[in-house]
Design a protein around this motif. Structure first.
Motif, PDB file in Angstrom:
ATOM      1  N   ASP A   2       0.824  -1.205   0.000  1.00  0.00           N
ATOM      2  CA  ASP A   2       0.000   0.000   0.000  1.00  0.00           C
ATOM      3  C   ASP A   2       0.859   1.256   0.000  1.00  0.00           C
ATOM      4  N   LEU A   3       2.031   1.167   0.631  1.00  0.00           N
ATOM      5  CA  LEU A   3       2.928   2.317   0.719  1.00  0.00           C
ATOM      6  C   LEU A   3       4.000   2.313  -0.374  1.00  0.00           C
ATOM      7  N   ILE A   9      -1.716   2.244  11.263  1.00  0.00           N
ATOM      8  CA  ILE A   9      -2.101   2.971  10.057  1.00  0.00           C
ATOM      9  C   ILE A   9      -3.588   3.316  10.071  1.00  0.00           C
ATOM     10  N   TYR A  40      -2.599   9.034   7.353  1.00  0.00           N
ATOM     11  CA  TYR A  40      -2.062   8.082   6.385  1.00  0.00           C
ATOM     12  C   TYR A  40      -3.029   7.813   5.241  1.00  0.00           C
ATOM     13  N   ALA A  82      -0.626   7.663   2.217  1.00  0.00           N
ATOM     14  CA  ALA A  82      -0.225   6.372   1.653  1.00  0.00           C
ATOM     15  C   ALA A  82      -0.207   6.393   0.121  1.00  0.00           C
TER      16      ALA A  82
END
Length: 938
Positions: free
Chosen positions: A240-241, A568, A574, A578
């Motif tokens: 996801d990051l 998160i 985030y 992200a």
């Protein structure tokens, strides 16, 4: 060109001492005269001489006690150079060999009395050590007997030295001098042929580091949350990051020292860790083992229940009389004057002593006869309290970072390295970060740290079944041979963009090391209501884009801490951040942008935002966030100029509500200084050609005060910037103002533009943060200031005799222990005298505030935001009429419908006026960021 040419009688008689010695290979010729002076280092292809000639430098010198003696005579015969040092009648014989592309020098013998140190290569260069130069040179140590202080790469000096402690004979170094384009290839050749350096079949560090993709990856930190059960969640988070590596920060997940997996997290020991790493590998992620180098947790078998005799010790005493198992006093026969009870994370000191098989901690020391350790706790670290006989040895253990250390020359150092290597091999790790290696000086002093830190790293390397991506928390010559990347810094807590610029500049200065750089470690910050509320600033999307633009432009990775599958979801910021991380990392790793675009992104201070254009192509738009602090509706801080370097455009902005302070006359205020006894300000420091003094003045004086502190200064320096003066005082014991973290004072200005800085600091062993608070004296008469947030945004604009990125941007002042108050000036006008009068300085309680109906006026248009902003909340307005209110964690709270017309920002300078209604007896304090945007980059 032949592989070896050494001409002993070339240019006979040219040197004052007789014959000239020349050593030559394909690329270079090194020439010494008969006195051992360096005459030339010639680039054979161009004929250019890169030896520094004014003055010439001795090729070698020795140290006897505190005295240094240069070589006085040099002669060559049969592949050997004999060096004489008169006095003190010392001789050294070197074997010299000219390989095809490099030279080697080895110490064969040394004779003479009292020799402690021999520098057997010393060539001063007429090179800057820059990549754009056509020729490059460096010296490479070829074993652990040899010290080279320069990091391998493009150097300005060639030198190598050896010491009595580690043995003179056998010290060996290579000299490379070649076209810059060939440097890394020649370095690879040298390292491959060096028996005293770690060897791998497929190396990825040192001269190979720039060739290896893993060295440019980005990673997440795990602090003990990654297990077999949570591995899938971590993999999803990394994806996801856009992150492709995960770092196991040991201490909780694996124990410091022996790397034993925590049985609560990894019930099957290393097999459980391997199962996690197998999952990461299957998902395309690399895994890192992050240790505290050679340091030992206090629950390892080396410490408890029976302490290992190989634990590091820095003092030994003799038990003056026998003691029982319950005695809380340990009498010793020798002086304890050097013993201390001061400890801290960075302090090289323990309060632990060892007698026989028992560890004892102490809280006091009797430093006058009869000497003793007092207030003792017996049976520390799970050892057994016992009786001890008179005459028993009492050892003081070494400690740093809250951990014990092995003896430097004991087999325990290698044993710890073996545990690290075995864990890496068996679990399938890909990376090793040797944190705390900067504590290597505890082993045998700072002068020997290079040797023992490198010895530990080499002990690991020699046991690895495959190469590791190595990083360390310190750096010196030998570590370069295995290091894969450079530049990981701890994250800032405030003024994030300025910190990125400082970090990037440091990385730029390290290009000559020939290692990939890094822009970690990073942490996303949100508003905190804790004790550091004034010293931590939230991280916004534009901060992250600024960071990622510099990563992309410079081709470097980053690392991210403080986020895991649990947090998160609890940090709403985030949700916005992200996708930004993910998109930038994907574009960076695929090398999406051309070099021209990356060059623009690299420019310090230039900001951009990423947008998807026609055809789903990605393009950058130049932006600028101009941040200003409003300190009240006071007619001066709430009116300021903003320069729009782009075309005319509608207003965009962010307004952050800051914490405020209780009134100056609050009954909860604490007096910090009233200037009635200026003699206590005896900590003085002045720049050359600057004068300053502080005295009590009876006029002008604020009502209720007896005197003012008249702080005067003058400078005859041409440049005001760097014309600084300090007058400070020390509080003993330190002052506790933890409940009053704001400073309040009145300043009577003289309008001459000097910079006044009110600085607080805590004891260095507690925390090394710098609490600067700037007042630009561009006003006349009295003006009130609430000094709350420490300065950072403009700290790099001024030349100070102190600083450091961590002290200014990361660390903080511990208000429970304020050791010093310093008054500083800078920017003193040349040839003029300045004087500011200061009211008593008070420490004030912080106070939550609410800003009601904030409004901004530019020209004849005013926009009002019908909202109440509590401290820590903020609004963002995007020029189309869209406005959103965010909470302290970055969570969206509500849409806000502005009232009035949207002001326009003209190209060039614009005057901005801010207004609002704060709570009663509160100053309206806010950061207002005006946002301007340019055209998309083609």
């Amino acid at each position: 060109m032949g592989p070896f040419i050494c001409l002993a009688l070339l240019l006979a008689g040219a040197g004052a001492g007789g014959d000239t010695i020349a050593v030559e290979n394909e690329f270079t010729r090194l020439v010494l005269d008969g006195n051992g002076q360096v005459l030339n280092l010639i680039d054979i292809r161009s004929g250019d001489d890169y030896a520094q000639r004014s003055p010439t430098a001795p090729f070698a010198f020795v140290k006897v006690g505190a005295q240094t003696y240069n070589v006085s005579h040099a002669s060559y015969h049969g592949g050997r150079i004999t060096l004489a040092f008169d006095p003190p009648d010392i001789r050294a014989v070197l074997a010299v060999s000219a390989k095809e592309r490099y030279l080697t020098f080895e110490v064969l013998s040394v004779s003479g009395e009292g020799l402690e140190e021999l520098t057997f290569i010393n060539v001063e260069l007429a090179l800057k050590g820059a990549l754009e130069e056509p020729f490059a040179a460096c010296a490479l140590a070829l074993n652990l007997q040899t010290n080279v202080k320069e990091i391998p790469g493009l150097n300005r000096r060639l030198r190598a030295m050896c010491y009595r402690r580690f043995g003179f004979e056998g010290a060996k170094a290579a000299v490379i001098a070649c076209p810059t384009a060939h440097l890394r290839d020649v370095m690879k050749e040298v390292v491959r042929n060096a028996d005293g350096l770690p060897q791998f079949d497929h190396p990825i560090g040192g001269p190979w580091a720039m060739d290896t993709p893993i060295n440019r990856g980005s990673y997440l930190f795990d602090f003990g949350k990654l297990t077999e059960e949570t591995a899938d969640d971590w993999i999803a988070l990394a994806k996801d990051l856009g992150i492709n590596q995960i770092d196991f920060h040991t201490g909780h997940s694996l124990r410091f020292g022996d790397c034993r997996p925590n049985p609560d997290l990894f019930p099957n020991g290393r097999d459980s860790v391997k199962a996690v790493i197998d999952k990461l590998h299957a998902a395309g992620l690399d895994a890192g083992l992050h240790t505290y180098a050679f340091f030992l947790a206090k629950d390892t078998p080396w410490v408890t229940p029976v302490p290992d005799p190989r634990l590091g010790k820095d003092a030994v005493f003799t038990l003056a009389e026998s003691i029982a198992a319950e005695d809380a006093r340990v009498p010793v026969g020798e002086s304890t004057e050097a013993m201390s009870t001061t400890t801290g994370f960075q302090v090289r000191n323990s309060v632990t002593i060892q007698i026989d098989d028992e560890l004892i901690t102490y809280a006091g020391v009797s430093k006058a006869p009869p000497y003793a350790f007092t207030e003792c706790t017996r049976g520390a670290c799970g050892t057994v309290p016992a009786e001890h006989a008179q005459g028993a040895k009492v050892y003081h253990l070494k400690e740093c970072f809250g951990l014990f250390a092995p003896g430097p020359d004991s087999t325990l150092l290698a044993e710890v390295a073996a545990h690290t290597a075995e864990t890496f091999n068996e679990c399938g790790f890909d990376m090793i970060y040797l944190d705390a290696l900067d504590g290597e000086d505890i082993l045998a002093g700072p002068e020997n740290a290079w040797h023992y830190g490198s010895k530990f790293v080499f002990e690991i390397c020699n046991r690895l079944e495959r190469p590791a991506l190595f990083e360390m928390s310190t750096f010196h010559h030998h570590l370069w041979y295995v290091r894969g990347r450079m530049g990981a810094w701890d994250h800032p807590n405030r003024w994030h963009k300025r910190f990125v610029d400082v970090h990037t500049a440091a990385n730029k200065s390290g290009e000559g090391m020939l290692l990939p750089m890094h822009l970690g470690w990073w942490a996303v910050k949100t508003w905190t209501d804790g004790p550091h509320v004034t010293q931590i600033e939230p991280t916004f999307p534009d901060d992250i884009e600024y960071l990622l633009c510099k990563c992309l432009g410079n081709g470097v990775g980053l690392s991210l801490m403080g986020v895991n599958p649990e947090t998160i979801g609890s940090v709403p910021a985030y949700r916005r951040l992200a996708p930004i991380f993910r998109q930038y990392e994907q574009l960076r790793r695929t090398d999406y942008f051309d070099e021209d675009t990356k060059a623009r992104l690299r420019v310090p201070g230039d900001e951009f935002t990423l947008e998807q254009g026609p055809g789903e192509s990605w393009r950058f738009r130049p932006v600028q966030y101009t941040k200003h602090k409003v300190q009240g509706i006071d007619g001066w801080s709430n009116v300021w100029a903003v320069h729009n370097r782009f075309e005319r455009q509608p207003l965009r902005l962010r307004i952050e509500a800051l914490i405020s302070a209780a009134p100056y006359d609050s009954t909860d205020a604490v007096l910090v200084e009233d200037f009635s006894a200026p003699a206590v300000f005896d900590d003085r420091q002045l720049q050359e050609n600057v004068h300053a003094d502080l005295h009590a003045a009876s006029s002008p004086v604020r009502p209720g005060a007896a005197v003012s502190g008249a702080f005067g200064a003058s400078s005859t320096r041409e440049d005001p910037n760097g014309a600084w003066a300090k007058i400070g005082r020390i509080f003993s014991p330190p002052m506790n103002i933890a409940g009053q973290q704001a400073l309040g004072l009145w300043v009577y200005g003289d309008g001459q533009g000097e910079l006044l800085n009110i600085q607080l600091r805590s004891p260095r062993h507690i925390i090394n943060g710098i609490g600067d608070h700037y007042v630009q004296v561009d006003f006349n008469g009295w003006r009130y200031f609430e000094l709350i947030e420490p300065e950072g945004g403009h700290a790099q604009d001024f030349s100070w005799p102190y600083g450091g990125a961590y002290a200014l941007y990361r660390e903080w002042v511990d208000y429970a222990s304020v050791e010093s108050l310093s008054l500083w000036y800078n920017d003193l006008p040349a040839g003029k005298e300045v004087t500011c009068c200061l009211s008593p300085i008070k420490a004030l309680p912080l106070a939550e505030n609410t800003l009601r109906r904030p409004a901004v006026t530019i020209g004849d248009k005013t926009i009002v935001f019908p909202v109440e902003l509590s401290s820590g909340q903020y609004i963002e307005f995007d020029a189309t009429g869209n406005c959103k209110l965010y909470g302290k964690k970055g969570e969206p709270i509500a849409d806000v419908t502005p009232e009035g017309d949207i002001p326009a920002l003209e190209a060039g300078d614009n005057t901005v006026h801010f207004d609002c209604a704060p709570l009663p007896q509160r100053s309206a304090r806010a950061y207002v960021s005006v946002i301007t945007r340019g055209e998309l980059i083609d």
